[in-house]
Scaffold this active site. Structure first.
Site, PDB file in Angstrom:
ATOM      1  N   ARG A 161      20.438  49.357  51.538  1.00 56.38           N
ATOM      2  CA  ARG A 161      20.868  47.772  50.901  1.00 56.38           C
ATOM      3  C   ARG A 161      22.046  47.296  52.040  1.00 56.38           C
ATOM      4  O   ARG A 161      22.841  46.823  51.096  1.00 56.38           O
ATOM      5  CB  ARG A 161      21.044  47.922  49.687  1.00 56.38           C
ATOM      6  CG  ARG A 161      20.101  48.342  48.841  1.00 56.38           C
ATOM      7  CD  ARG A 161      18.682  47.645  48.649  1.00 56.38           C
ATOM      8  NE  ARG A 161      17.838  48.384  48.034  1.00 56.38           N
ATOM      9  CZ  ARG A 161      16.702  49.113  48.611  1.00 56.38           C
ATOM     10  NH1 ARG A 161      16.936  49.341  50.023  1.00 56.38           N
ATOM     11  NH2 ARG A 161      15.820  49.556  47.799  1.00 56.38           N
ATOM     12  N   SER A 236      18.456  45.537  40.291  1.00 54.75           N
ATOM     13  CA  SER A 236      19.508  46.667  40.255  1.00 54.75           C
ATOM     14  C   SER A 236      20.871  46.016  40.608  1.00 54.75           C
ATOM     15  O   SER A 236      21.104  45.128  41.698  1.00 54.75           O
ATOM     16  CB  SER A 236      19.094  47.642  41.480  1.00 54.75           C
ATOM     17  OG  SER A 236      17.944  48.095  41.431  1.00 54.75           O
ATOM     18  N   GLU A 332      25.709  45.801  44.282  1.00 52.38           N
ATOM     19  CA  GLU A 332      24.601  45.653  45.116  1.00 52.38           C
ATOM     20  C   GLU A 332      24.493  43.956  45.497  1.00 52.38           C
ATOM     21  O   GLU A 332      24.250  43.097  46.194  1.00 52.38           O
ATOM     22  CB  GLU A 332      23.130  45.975  44.826  1.00 52.38           C
ATOM     23  CG  GLU A 332      22.143  45.616  45.635  1.00 52.38           C
ATOM     24  CD  GLU A 332      20.909  46.376  45.375  1.00 52.38           C
ATOM     25  OE1 GLU A 332      20.626  47.639  45.145  1.00 52.38           O
ATOM     26  OE2 GLU A 332      19.754  45.790  45.185  1.00 52.38           O
TER      27      GLU A 332
HETATM   28  C1  LIG Z   1      13.716  41.246  38.738  1.00 59.08           C
HETATM   29  C2  LIG Z   1      14.458  41.640  40.340  1.00 59.08           C
HETATM   30  C3  LIG Z   1      13.887  42.772  40.956  1.00 59.08           C
HETATM   31  C4  LIG Z   1      14.479  43.181  42.270  1.00 59.08           C
HETATM   32  N1  LIG Z   1      14.039  44.023  42.982  1.00 59.08           N
HETATM   33  C5  LIG Z   1      14.596  44.408  44.097  1.00 59.08           C
HETATM   34  C6  LIG Z   1      13.936  45.542  45.100  1.00 59.08           C
HETATM   35  O1  LIG Z   1      13.160  46.211  44.540  1.00 59.08           O
HETATM   36  N2  LIG Z   1      14.469  45.811  45.839  1.00 59.08           N
HETATM   37  C7  LIG Z   1      15.543  45.008  46.823  1.00 59.08           C
HETATM   38  O2  LIG Z   1      15.929  45.298  47.835  1.00 59.08           O
HETATM   39  N3  LIG Z   1      16.019  43.923  45.901  1.00 59.08           N
HETATM   40  C8  LIG Z   1      15.387  43.643  44.965  1.00 59.08           C
HETATM   41  N4  LIG Z   1      16.009  42.369  44.167  1.00 59.08           N
HETATM   42  C9  LIG Z   1      17.136  41.727  44.601  1.00 59.08           C
HETATM   43  C10 LIG Z   1      16.667  40.445  45.453  1.00 59.08           C
HETATM   44  O3  LIG Z   1      15.157  40.271  45.020  1.00 59.08           O
HETATM   45  C11 LIG Z   1      16.736  40.657  47.069  1.00 59.08           C
HETATM   46  O4  LIG Z   1      17.803  40.917  47.398  1.00 59.08           O
HETATM   47  C12 LIG Z   1      16.342  39.525  47.732  1.00 59.08           C
HETATM   48  O5  LIG Z   1      16.136  39.629  49.008  1.00 59.08           O
HETATM   49  C13 LIG Z   1      17.230  38.175  47.402  1.00 59.08           C
HETATM   50  O6  LIG Z   1      16.573  37.034  48.097  1.00 59.08           O
HETATM   51  P1  LIG Z   1      17.089  35.691  47.566  1.00 59.08           P
HETATM   52  O7  LIG Z   1      16.356  34.662  48.642  1.00 59.08           O
HETATM   53  O8  LIG Z   1      16.810  35.508  46.137  1.00 59.08           O
HETATM   54  O9  LIG Z   1      18.644  35.662  48.021  1.00 59.08           O
HETATM   55  P2  LIG Z   1      19.801  34.997  47.530  1.00 59.08           P
HETATM   56  O10 LIG Z   1      20.159  35.502  45.960  1.00 59.08           O
HETATM   57  O11 LIG Z   1      19.450  33.602  47.233  1.00 59.08           O
HETATM   58  O12 LIG Z   1      20.941  35.274  48.295  1.00 59.08           O
HETATM   59  C14 LIG Z   1      21.521  36.486  48.404  1.00 59.08           C
HETATM   60  C15 LIG Z   1      22.520  36.434  49.604  1.00 59.08           C
HETATM   61  O13 LIG Z   1      22.266  36.270  50.910  1.00 59.08           O
HETATM   62  C16 LIG Z   1      22.567  34.968  51.383  1.00 59.08           C
HETATM   63  N5  LIG Z   1      21.706  34.202  51.907  1.00 59.08           N
HETATM   64  C17 LIG Z   1      20.305  33.936  51.190  1.00 59.08           C
HETATM   65  N6  LIG Z   1      19.484  33.272  52.230  1.00 59.08           N
HETATM   66  C18 LIG Z   1      20.117  33.225  53.427  1.00 59.08           C
HETATM   67  C19 LIG Z   1      19.697  33.070  54.707  1.00 59.08           C
HETATM   68  N7  LIG Z   1      18.602  32.373  54.946  1.00 59.08           N
HETATM   69  N8  LIG Z   1      20.637  33.223  55.487  1.00 59.08           N
HETATM   70  C20 LIG Z   1      21.729  33.603  55.561  1.00 59.08           C
HETATM   71  N9  LIG Z   1      22.368  33.937  54.376  1.00 59.08           N
HETATM   72  C21 LIG Z   1      21.356  33.874  53.301  1.00 59.08           C
HETATM   73  C22 LIG Z   1      23.353  34.147  50.208  1.00 59.08           C
HETATM   74  O14 LIG Z   1      24.357  33.523  50.509  1.00 59.08           O
HETATM   75  C23 LIG Z   1      23.821  35.263  49.366  1.00 59.08           C
HETATM   76  O15 LIG Z   1      25.126  35.839  49.802  1.00 59.08           O
HETATM   77  C24 LIG Z   1      15.456  42.320  42.637  1.00 59.08           C
HETATM   78  C25 LIG Z   1      15.917  41.068  42.244  1.00 59.08           C
HETATM   79  C26 LIG Z   1      15.522  40.787  40.706  1.00 59.08           C
HETATM   80  C27 LIG Z   1      15.880  39.642  40.158  1.00 59.08           C
END
Ligand SMILES: Cc1cc2nc3c(=O)[nH]c(=O)nc-3n(C[C@H](O)[C@H](O)[C@H](O)COP(=O)(O)OP(=O)(O)OC[C@H]3O[C@@H](n4cnc5c(N)ncnc54)[C@H](O)[C@@H]3O)c2cc1C
Length: 338
Positions: A161, A236, A332
């Protein structure tokens, strides 16, 4: 590109936190991104699906919602393809595209919320597979200079992670596209982790396809994890701690049933959910927030919670696990402001 002022971020984060962005714009091209940077508004904060971020107050500066789209095969080999995917594509939609085209490698990571551009940041993973297993490279635009750069596998420094984008390079880049290596046939199926084989069995499947695995993962996740559309959460909240064996031995002396998994470097991983549960937090509600009753590792917003409330609960859990077990949990989820 239109820049909106005082935009509520409620529809843009899965925790359902109601904060405002001083300036907000959706980017659909590199030109939009560069135009956003040219405004000189600081800081610039990238937002994907908002599924791994907890806003604890209104956001100053410019929030750019990544909507850079596109999926294309960039190289074709006998047994695999390389696919370049726009950073604003929805991850699960890309997984469904891969499965529909019989390209394997990402099916175990079905239904992880968020965008493709955010997947390398914390090296997403689920059911025995991590992003690094299918990752070839990415393109990212440097926010201070506007220059595009390619990162290969080793320069991302992936860990559990974790990547360089959560450490030295945090907040400095917009990941605009990611290249994945996906298998044609034969696929290398991974059904040993979690409840996958049990679910396939109960679905009457003996020789699963990647589509069967994807469906099984969706089934399991839907049962286990709260749907952010109904109850705000970020999955998580904490990482599973990786500790020295001596700490585990101490825990085993009082809790012989403590679950643990050996790591290649001799240390051990202890499930954070188990530690939190042992400290009495599972299903416990504090104000408008709490630890989810089916998975202690997931903190939830029962409605109207502030980011500060969730962060305070997270800190109370960290203190309590440290006092109880001598293990300090690490968050995380990305807290804003950091
Ligand atoms: C119900 C649920 C289940 C989940 N299960 C998992 C799992 O099984 N495994 C897992 O690893 N994660 C899991 N996650 C966490 C999450 O889905 C992941 O971390 C996902 O990759 C986040 O993507 P996002 O586009 O929503 O990022 P955001 O929440 O929009 O951003 C996260 C971070 O990345 C930065 N960011 C976003 N996009 C970019 C970009 N293009 N360039 C540079 N920086 C950027 C943001 O500034 C922020 O700091 C879960 C979340 C939820 C709600």
């Amino acid at each position: 590109m239109i820049i909106l002022q005082d935009r509520s971020l409620l529809p843009y984060n899965t925790f359902g936190i109601n904060v405002k962005a001083e300036n907000f714009a959706e980017i659909t091209s590199l030109d939009d991104l560069r135009a956003g940077l040219r405004t000189g508004i600081q800081p610039v904060i990238l937002l994907g699906g908002g599924s791994n971020v907890l806003f604890t107050r209104d956001v100053e500066g410019l929030v750019l919602k990544n909507n850079l789209r596109g999926i294309q095969i960039v190289r074709e080999f006998k047994n695999k393809v390389w696919v370049e995917v726009g950073g604003g594509e929805v991850w699960h939609e890309f997984v469904l595209w891969a499965v529909a085209n019989n390209y394997g490698g990402v099916e175990n990571m079905s239904l992880i919320p968020g965008t493709v551009g955010a997947t390398p940041i914390q090296n997403i993973g689920a059911y025995g597979v991590e992003l690094k297993d299918v990752f070839v490279g990415l393109k990212a635009l440097n926010l201070p200079t506007g220059q595009l750069k390619t990162f290969n596998h080793s320069s991302c420094q992936f860990g559990y992670r974790d990547s360089i984008f959560k450490r030295e390079e945090k907040g400095k880049w917009c990941i605009t596209s990611v290249v994945f290596s996906l298998t044609k046939t034969p696929h290398s199926l991974n059904t040993s982790y979690g409840d996958i084989s049990k679910t396939l069995e109960s679905n009457g499947i003996t020789s699963p396809s990647i589509a069967d695995i994807s469906r099984a993962v969706v089934q399991i996740r839907t049962l286990k994890l709260p749907d952010p559309a109904k109850i705000g959460n970020c999955g998580s909240f904490f990482k599973n701690p990786e500790t020295d064996r001596s700490i585990l031995e101490r825990i085993l002396a009082t809790h012989p049933q403590a679950p643990h998994y050996p790591l290649p470097d001799g240390r051990v991983k202890i499930p954070a959910g188990w530690l939190i549960e042992q400290c009495g937090w599972k299903g416990k509600r504090v104000g408008n927030t709490g630890s989810y009753d089916r998975q202690a590792l997931v903190l939830v917003n029962y409605g109207g919670a502030t980011g500060e409330e969730v962060k305070n609960l997270a800190n109370a859990i960290i203190e309590s696990v440290e006092q109880g077990f001598g293990v300090r949990l690490e968050m995380e989820v990305n807290i804003w402001p950091p």
